[in-house]
Design a protein around this motif. Structure first.
Motif, short mmCIF file in Angstrom:
data_model
loop_
_atom_site.label_atom_id
_atom_site.label_comp_id
_atom_site.label_asym_id
_atom_site.label_seq_id
_atom_site.Cartn_x
_atom_site.Cartn_y
_atom_site.Cartn_z
N ARG A 138 -23.92 14.82 18.71
CA ARG A 138 -24.30 16.17 18.51
C ARG A 138 -24.13 17.19 19.86
O ARG A 138 -24.61 16.44 20.83
CB ARG A 138 -25.59 16.42 17.92
CG ARG A 138 -26.81 16.00 18.52
CD ARG A 138 -28.03 16.54 17.96
NE ARG A 138 -29.24 15.97 19.03
CZ ARG A 138 -29.65 16.85 19.84
NH1 ARG A 138 -29.17 18.17 19.87
NH2 ARG A 138 -30.95 16.41 20.23
N PRO A 139 -23.71 18.22 19.96
CA PRO A 139 -23.71 19.00 21.16
C PRO A 139 -25.05 19.34 21.73
O PRO A 139 -26.00 19.74 20.93
CB PRO A 139 -22.75 20.15 20.97
CG PRO A 139 -23.03 20.45 19.54
CD PRO A 139 -23.29 18.98 18.85
N TRP A 164 -23.42 15.87 25.24
CA TRP A 164 -23.54 15.55 23.88
C TRP A 164 -24.56 14.30 23.73
O TRP A 164 -24.56 13.40 24.58
CB TRP A 164 -22.31 14.90 23.16
CG TRP A 164 -21.28 15.99 23.47
CD1 TRP A 164 -20.57 16.36 24.18
CD2 TRP A 164 -20.57 16.71 22.29
NE1 TRP A 164 -19.46 17.12 23.84
CE2 TRP A 164 -19.57 17.61 22.54
CE3 TRP A 164 -20.89 16.65 20.87
CZ2 TRP A 164 -18.76 18.53 21.71
CZ3 TRP A 164 -20.17 17.47 20.03
CH2 TRP A 164 -19.26 18.07 20.32
N GLU A 165 -25.15 14.26 22.56
CA GLU A 165 -26.11 13.05 22.41
C GLU A 165 -25.47 11.93 21.23
O GLU A 165 -25.12 12.76 20.12
CB GLU A 165 -27.67 13.59 22.08
CG GLU A 165 -28.45 12.44 21.79
CD GLU A 165 -29.81 12.90 21.38
OE1 GLU A 165 -30.84 12.20 21.35
OE2 GLU A 165 -30.14 14.13 21.09
N VAL A 166 -25.72 10.81 21.28
CA VAL A 166 -25.14 10.05 20.13
C VAL A 166 -26.30 9.90 19.13
O VAL A 166 -27.37 9.52 19.42
CB VAL A 166 -24.88 8.86 20.68
CG1 VAL A 166 -24.33 7.73 19.61
CG2 VAL A 166 -23.60 8.58 21.71
N VAL A 167 -25.85 10.46 17.76
CA VAL A 167 -27.05 10.25 16.85
C VAL A 167 -26.36 9.32 15.72
O VAL A 167 -27.00 9.24 15.04
CB VAL A 167 -26.99 11.77 16.15
CG1 VAL A 167 -27.63 12.65 17.24
CG2 VAL A 167 -25.76 12.35 15.83
N THR A 177 -26.98 4.29 20.29
CA THR A 177 -27.39 5.64 19.62
C THR A 177 -28.58 6.11 20.56
O THR A 177 -29.41 5.29 21.18
CB THR A 177 -28.21 5.11 18.45
OG1 THR A 177 -27.03 4.33 17.64
CG2 THR A 177 -28.75 6.38 17.87
N GLY A 178 -28.47 7.53 20.86
CA GLY A 178 -29.50 8.00 21.71
C GLY A 178 -28.77 8.23 23.38
O GLY A 178 -29.51 9.04 24.02
N ALA A 179 -27.77 7.48 23.53
CA ALA A 179 -27.20 7.72 24.93
C ALA A 179 -26.56 9.31 24.92
O ALA A 179 -26.51 10.08 23.97
CB ALA A 179 -25.92 6.84 24.74
N ARG A 180 -26.66 9.72 26.22
CA ARG A 180 -26.21 11.16 26.32
C ARG A 180 -24.94 11.09 27.44
O ARG A 180 -24.99 10.06 28.21
CB ARG A 180 -27.38 11.96 26.96
CG ARG A 180 -28.41 12.10 26.36
CD ARG A 180 -29.33 13.25 26.80
NE ARG A 180 -30.55 13.46 25.80
CZ ARG A 180 -31.09 14.71 25.89
NH1 ARG A 180 -31.23 15.54 26.88
NH2 ARG A 180 -32.05 14.95 24.84
N VAL A 181 -23.95 11.89 26.99
CA VAL A 181 -22.59 11.82 27.72
C VAL A 181 -22.39 13.25 27.98
O VAL A 181 -22.67 14.13 27.55
CB VAL A 181 -21.60 11.23 26.87
CG1 VAL A 181 -21.91 9.66 26.34
CG2 VAL A 181 -21.16 11.89 25.64
N LEU A 232 -21.70 3.28 18.89
CA LEU A 232 -20.32 3.54 18.60
C LEU A 232 -19.13 2.90 19.19
O LEU A 232 -19.25 2.55 20.39
CB LEU A 232 -20.11 5.34 18.95
CG LEU A 232 -21.22 6.35 18.65
CD1 LEU A 232 -20.74 7.70 18.86
CD2 LEU A 232 -21.25 6.12 16.80
N LEU A 233 -17.85 2.75 18.27
CA LEU A 233 -17.19 1.93 18.98
C LEU A 233 -16.30 2.97 20.07
O LEU A 233 -16.02 4.07 19.80
CB LEU A 233 -15.88 1.72 18.02
CG LEU A 233 -14.66 1.01 18.32
CD1 LEU A 233 -15.19 -0.53 18.73
CD2 LEU A 233 -13.73 1.11 16.94
N VAL A 234 -16.16 2.34 21.12
CA VAL A 234 -15.55 3.33 22.28
C VAL A 234 -13.86 2.53 22.39
O VAL A 234 -13.93 1.19 22.52
CB VAL A 234 -16.30 2.93 23.57
CG1 VAL A 234 -15.74 3.79 24.76
CG2 VAL A 234 -17.73 3.46 23.28
N ARG A 235 -12.98 3.35 22.84
CA ARG A 235 -11.68 2.82 22.94
C ARG A 235 -11.16 3.46 24.29
O ARG A 235 -11.90 4.46 24.92
CB ARG A 235 -10.80 3.37 21.95
CG ARG A 235 -11.22 2.80 20.54
CD ARG A 235 -9.81 3.19 19.48
NE ARG A 235 -10.11 2.47 18.40
CZ ARG A 235 -9.80 1.13 17.93
NH1 ARG A 235 -9.30 0.22 19.07
NH2 ARG A 235 -10.06 0.39 16.98
N SER A 236 -10.32 2.87 24.92
CA SER A 236 -9.78 3.20 26.14
C SER A 236 -8.66 4.25 26.06
O SER A 236 -8.62 5.08 27.27
CB SER A 236 -8.97 2.12 26.90
OG SER A 236 -7.89 1.71 25.87
#
Length: 289
Positions: free
Chosen positions: A130-131, A60-63, A90-94, A71-75
């Motif tokens: 987005r995938p 996925w790509e952060v848009v 933004t723009g990171a890929r995961v 984006l807020l990240v939780r444990s």
């Protein structure tokens, strides 16, 4: 991923392809379980397939998050779990490790932010990730709201409508059509809420987390069929039960919570804010007259 072994003498009917004794579904559609006949060679093939699928998690790509620094990240999956210090840029890929409704557990491949954690795929109509796929229907289903994804997966060809976007006021919430009232079925206020909403022409679902209404009434939002759309949750239950309701709201894409007197808490308010859920505290019985 999960591996289930089926005895070869029993009939196993599954709506999925069968290849060399292995019944499997597409990981991109969220079907993360493998089913194998009990022959040793089939079980070995299934284990190899599972390992291969885990090594090829969807990407996925952060848009989203342009205006908030990411984006807020939780444990954890829950919207009230601990927030990690850094945001996913933004723009990171995961890579997808696990998915639950609109919540995604990831491993970071590029960009800034925590190496692993849980993020939200979308807030109302705003897509946050987005995938990265081949452009097939599977990718569209992965990015769709829960009800739309369910309709697409069922082959209906017409995606179901999504829940209403977050409202700007309690008055706007009262105009919405599809409601779920959460509260004890033996409570007079809950009964009056159900009656009033129905008398005003609203579509109403009753959720009884106390289990006092019998087997015909769902005990949580998660028990509702995926095609059921809820625009507003009317919360009339103890705050500790309400906190679980907010988690389910996030997973189903519900963006509006109308809280009856005595049902609110700071934890509920914080979870709603973090999850992009609009909150109004008041009494439907008074404000809808």
């Amino acid at each position: 991923y999960n591996l289930f072994v089926q005895h070869p003498s029993r009939v196993c009917r599954m709506a999925a392809p069968v290849v060399r004794g292995v019944i499997f579904g597409s990981a991109r559609l969220g079907m993360h379980s493998l089913f194998a006949l009990a022959r040793p060679e089939a079980g070995l093939q299934a284990r190899r397939f599972a390992s291969r699928m885990m090594a090829q998690g969807a990407q996925w790509e952060v848009v989203g998050g342009e205006q908030t620094g990411g984006l807020l990240v939780r444990s954890g999956r829950a919207l009230d779990s601990e927030a990690l210090g850094a945001r996913l840029s933004t723009g990171a890929r995961v890579e997808e490790l696990e998915r639950a409704g609109e919540r995604l557990r990831y491993k970071r491949l590029s960009g800034g932010g925590p190496d692993e954690g849980w993020v939200t795929l979308r807030l109302s109509e705003k897509v946050l990730l987005r995938p990265l796929d081949d452009g097939t229907d599977a990718a569209a289903a992965a990015a769709a709201p829960p009800a739309a994804a369910a309709a697409a997966a069922a082959g209906s060809g017409v995606p179901a409508p999504a829940p209403a976007a977050a409202c700007g006021s309690g008055a706007d919430m009262l105009k919405q059509q599809r409601w779920a009232v959460v509260g004890r079925g033996t409570n007079d206020i809950v009964r009056r809420l159900l009656e009033m909403l129905r008398s005003k022409g609203r579509e109403v679902r009753h959720i009884d987390p106390y289990g006092s209404s019998g087997p015909g009434v769902a005990g949580s939002l998660s028990e509702l069929p995926p095609e059921v759309i809820v625009d507003v949750v009317n919360l009339c239950a103890r705050p500790d039960l309400g906190e679980k309701v907010i988690v389910d709201c996030g997973l189903r894409g519900i963006r509006n919570v109308f809280i009856q007197p005595g049902a609110a808490s700071e934890a509920i308010r914080k979870s709603c804010i973090d999850g992009g859920i609009a909150v109004h505290e008041g009494c439907v019985l008074v404000e809808m007259r």
